[in-house]
Motif scaffolding. Structure first.
Motif, PDB file in Angstrom:
ATOM      1  N   LEU A  25       0.818  -1.213   0.000  1.00 30.49           N
ATOM      2  CA  LEU A  25       0.000   0.000   0.000  1.00 30.49           C
ATOM      3  C   LEU A  25       0.854   1.265   0.000  1.00 30.49           C
ATOM      4  O   LEU A  25       0.526   2.246  -0.677  1.00 30.49           O
ATOM      5  N   VAL A  26       1.959   1.246   0.728  1.00 27.06           N
ATOM      6  CA  VAL A  26       2.862   2.401   0.748  1.00 27.06           C
ATOM      7  C   VAL A  26       3.462   2.610  -0.642  1.00 27.06           C
ATOM      8  O   VAL A  26       3.507   3.731  -1.154  1.00 27.06           O
ATOM      9  N   ARG A  27       3.891   1.530  -1.270  1.00 28.48           N
ATOM     10  CA  ARG A  27       4.477   1.649  -2.624  1.00 28.48           C
ATOM     11  C   ARG A  27       3.438   2.100  -3.639  1.00 28.48           C
ATOM     12  O   ARG A  27       3.725   2.915  -4.519  1.00 28.48           O
ATOM     13  N   PHE A  28       2.239   1.541  -3.542  1.00 33.57           N
ATOM     14  CA  PHE A  28       1.168   1.944  -4.447  1.00 33.57           C
ATOM     15  C   PHE A  28       0.880   3.434  -4.309  1.00 33.57           C
ATOM     16  O   PHE A  28       0.702   4.138  -5.311  1.00 33.57           O
ATOM     17  N   ASN A  29       0.846   3.933  -3.092  1.00 35.67           N
ATOM     18  CA  ASN A  29       0.590   5.346  -2.850  1.00 35.67           C
ATOM     19  C   ASN A  29       1.692   6.209  -3.460  1.00 35.67           C
ATOM     20  O   ASN A  29       1.410   7.272  -4.040  1.00 35.67           O
ATOM     21  N   ARG A  30       2.944   5.772  -3.343  1.00 38.83           N
ATOM     22  CA  ARG A  30       4.049   6.526  -3.951  1.00 38.83           C
ATOM     23  C   ARG A  30       3.908   6.579  -5.465  1.00 38.83           C
ATOM     24  O   ARG A  30       4.147   7.627  -6.086  1.00 38.83           O
TER      25      ARG A  30
END
Length: 67
Positions: A25-30
Motif C-alpha cells: 500500500l505504501v508503494r502503491f501510494n508513492r
C-alpha cells in the motif's frame, strides 16, 4: 465461512501478510503520487491550467474512479 476471530493461519504468517500488505500500500501510494505529479506537470506545460488544477485538487478521486 470462517469468523474473523478464528485463527486462520500461524501468527507469524499473519504478521508477514500484514507487513507485506502495508508495504504494498505504501508503494502503491508513492506510484499514485508520482503519476499524479506527472499528469499535473504535463497539463501545466500544455497550458491546461484548469485541468492541472483539477488533478491537483482531486488526486485520489482519479484513481478511485477507474475500474
Amino acid at each position: 465461512m470462517m469468523e474473523d476471530d478464528e485463527p486462520w493461519a500461524d501468527p507469524q504468517i499473519k504478521l508477514n501478510y500484514e507487513k507485506a500488505l502495508g508495504s504494498f500500500l505504501v508503494r502503491f501510494n508513492r506510484i499514485e503520487n508520482a503519476i499524479s505529479s506527472i499528469i499535473y506537470q504535463a497539463l501545466h506545460c500544455l497550458s491546461s491550467d484548469d485541468l492541472a488544477q483539477f488533478v491537483a485538487l482531486n488526486r485520489g478521486a482519479l484513481a478511485s474512479s477507474v475500474g
